[in-house]
Motif scaffolding. Structure first.
Motif, PDB file in Angstrom:
ATOM      1  N   ALA A  27       0.740  -0.785  -0.219  1.00 37.51           N
ATOM      2  CA  ALA A  27      -0.330   0.207   0.057  1.00 37.51           C
ATOM      3  C   ALA A  27       0.857   1.536   0.080  1.00 37.51           C
ATOM      4  CB  ALA A  27      -0.954   0.086   1.168  1.00 37.51           C
ATOM      5  N   PHE A  28       1.890   1.333   0.969  1.00 34.55           N
ATOM      6  CA  PHE A  28       2.970   2.712   1.082  1.00 34.55           C
ATOM      7  C   PHE A  28       3.584   2.773  -0.214  1.00 34.55           C
ATOM      8  CE2 PHE A  28       7.226   3.511   2.391  1.00 34.55           C
ATOM      9  CZ  PHE A  28       6.589   4.590   3.267  1.00 34.55           C
ATOM     10  N   THR A  29       3.592   1.789  -1.658  1.00 34.86           N
ATOM     11  CA  THR A  29       4.241   1.987  -2.817  1.00 34.86           C
ATOM     12  C   THR A  29       3.174   2.304  -3.832  1.00 34.86           C
ATOM     13  OG1 THR A  29       4.590  -0.081  -3.285  1.00 34.86           O
ATOM     14  CG2 THR A  29       6.225   1.000  -2.230  1.00 34.86           C
ATOM     15  N   GLU A  30       1.758   2.132  -3.850  1.00 35.36           N
ATOM     16  CA  GLU A  30       0.960   2.145  -4.796  1.00 35.36           C
ATOM     17  C   GLU A  30       0.722   3.458  -6.183  1.00 35.36           C
ATOM     18  OE1 GLU A  30      -0.784  -0.570  -6.123  1.00 35.36           O
ATOM     19  OE2 GLU A  30       0.409  -0.886  -5.154  1.00 35.36           O
ATOM     20  N   HIS A  31       1.332   4.646  -5.093  1.00 31.69           N
ATOM     21  CA  HIS A  31       1.287   6.134  -5.580  1.00 31.69           C
ATOM     22  C   HIS A  31       1.881   5.973  -6.906  1.00 31.69           C
ATOM     23  CE1 HIS A  31       3.499   6.466  -2.130  1.00 31.69           C
ATOM     24  NE2 HIS A  31       3.532   7.729  -2.211  1.00 31.69           N
ATOM     25  N   ILE A  32       3.727   5.252  -6.721  1.00 26.35           N
ATOM     26  CA  ILE A  32       4.827   5.234  -7.596  1.00 26.35           C
ATOM     27  C   ILE A  32       3.932   4.271  -8.357  1.00 26.35           C
ATOM     28  CG2 ILE A  32       7.186   5.584  -7.252  1.00 26.35           C
ATOM     29  CD1 ILE A  32       7.473   5.086  -4.790  1.00 26.35           C
ATOM     30  N   GLU A  33       3.304   3.334  -7.909  1.00 23.14           N
ATOM     31  CA  GLU A  33       2.874   2.285  -8.718  1.00 23.14           C
ATOM     32  C   GLU A  33       2.121   3.072 -10.229  1.00 23.14           C
ATOM     33  OE1 GLU A  33       3.896  -0.757  -9.956  1.00 23.14           O
ATOM     34  OE2 GLU A  33       5.589  -1.619  -8.082  1.00 23.14           O
ATOM     35  N   TYR A  34       1.141   3.131  -9.513  1.00 22.93           N
ATOM     36  CA  TYR A  34       0.535   4.230 -10.444  1.00 22.93           C
ATOM     37  C   TYR A  34       0.752   5.674 -10.955  1.00 22.93           C
ATOM     38  CZ  TYR A  34      -4.278   6.792 -11.535  1.00 22.93           C
ATOM     39  OH  TYR A  34      -5.187   7.837 -11.875  1.00 22.93           O
ATOM     40  N   LEU A  35       1.869   6.059 -10.339  1.00 20.40           N
ATOM     41  CA  LEU A  35       2.631   6.878 -11.513  1.00 20.40           C
ATOM     42  C   LEU A  35       2.828   6.705 -12.635  1.00 20.40           C
ATOM     43  CD1 LEU A  35       2.760  10.122 -11.101  1.00 20.40           C
ATOM     44  CD2 LEU A  35       5.060  10.003 -10.194  1.00 20.40           C
ATOM     45  N   ALA A  36       4.056   5.354 -12.793  1.00 20.24           N
ATOM     46  CA  ALA A  36       4.395   4.977 -13.302  1.00 20.24           C
ATOM     47  C   ALA A  36       4.043   4.401 -14.383  1.00 20.24           C
ATOM     48  CB  ALA A  36       5.580   3.498 -13.062  1.00 20.24           C
TER      49      ALA A  36
END
Length: 324
Positions: A27-36
């Motif tokens: 969950a802590f990295t999901e915004h980076i995944e979405y951005l990529a």
């Protein structure tokens, strides 16, 4: 041969950014995944953001150093990992500020990121903030008699690290340092009476299986872990790619908040299922915590940082004025 060159050319990204993060996808990295994913989609593959997990590009505590000399273009950092490198951001890790939800955490963080002193602080590392990674407030899950008021915490051994540990110490808690993966065992064996974690960690590390009470609204504090980028890399982006990156950030943060909402959807039923008592402190109780475990630490922080030439009171006031 020429034909081959032309055939493969459209598939090569014009710009590739590497991102240094630790652990695995969560969950802590999901915004980076979405951005990529979205940046690649919106630019037709011209802008590729490659996420390197497991600290493979850098140790978590050295991500800011890696950004400073351009070893990678983007990274997640936590202010408390190197408080001396980003002292202005540590205002967001002060205890008992009164942040009740992630939306407020985002609002407060973004206000702080815009402050000139914060920009100047990060500029020393050739860094600027891209977006927050708002972390849920840590709360305490424990076994035995529930602490219904401040005095009940006196003498209690709690797994509480950093600023939260220091804050809880002021109300008589004995903060105990055990790793996250040892927390369940420590509680189960009675080494500690309780553990301070955010809800997703109580689920992940199974401490929820060892407790019978939960401080639903104590909200003693959390960690501040923004995603930062190398200033030169950002400046060097072609205008069209930079525009896509900028417009996708708010979407990525919304996606992150939605991801954490799903964690909470699991959390409350889990407490109900296990008959865990949810302690709701009154406004007076919370004011007592703040007076004893919050404000003295705020004042100490302001004094120390002001002595280092940082507009500390101004930063603290900015935070408090955004928590409504």
């Amino acid at each position: 041969v020429l034909g081959l060159v032309f055939a493969t050319e459209p598939f090569a990204a014009d710009v590739t950014w590497n991102v240094s993060v630790w652990g695995k996808r969560r969950a802590f990295t999901e915004h980076i995944e979405y951005l990529a994913e979205k940046v690649a989609e919106k630019t037709g593959g011209k802008f590729e953001i490659k996420i390197a997990y497991g600290g493979s590009l850098s140790k978590p505590r050295e991500n800011l150093d890696g950004i400073s000399f351009g070893a990678f273009e983007m990274a997640q950092i936590c202010a408390s990992y190197h408080a001396d490198k980003n002292p202005t951001l540590t205002v967001l890790e002060l205890p008992f500020l009164g942040v009740n939800d992630l939306e407020t955490e985002v609002k407060v963080s973004e206000a702080v990121y815009q402050h000139p002193a914060v920009k100047k602080d990060l500029a020393r590392w050739n860094a600027q903030v891209l977006m927050p990674s708002p972390m849920p407030q840590y709360n305490v899950l424990g076994a035995g008699d529930p602490p219904m008021k401040v005095a009940d915490f006196d003498g209690m051994r709690i797994r509480a690290l950093g600023g939260i540990g220091k804050a809880m110490e002021t109300v008589g808690v004995v903060p105990t340092s055990v790793t996250a993966s040892e927390a369940y065992q420590a509680m189960d064996s009675g080494t500690v009476r309780a553990v301070a974690f955010a809800p997703h960690a109580h689920l992940a590390f199974k401490t929820v299986e060892a407790g019978n009470w939960w401080t639903a609204n104590l909200n003693p504090g959390t960690v501040q872990c923004p995603v930062v980028m190398n200033t030169d890399a950002y400046a060097a982006l072609p205008d069209d790619l930079r525009a896509v990156l900028d417009e996708t950030v708010p979407e990525a943060v919304d996606h992150y908040l939605a991801t954490y909402a799903k964690v909470y959807d699991k959390w409350w039923p889990e407490l109900e299922k296990r008959n865990i008592q949810q302690i709701e402190y009154t406004a007076d109780d919370l004011a007592a915590f703040k007076a004893k475990a919050g404000e003295p630490i705020w004042n100490q922080w302001v004094a120390e940082q002001s002595a280092n030439g940082i507009p500390a009171q101004e930063l603290l006031d900015l935070v408090l004025s955004n928590i409504q």
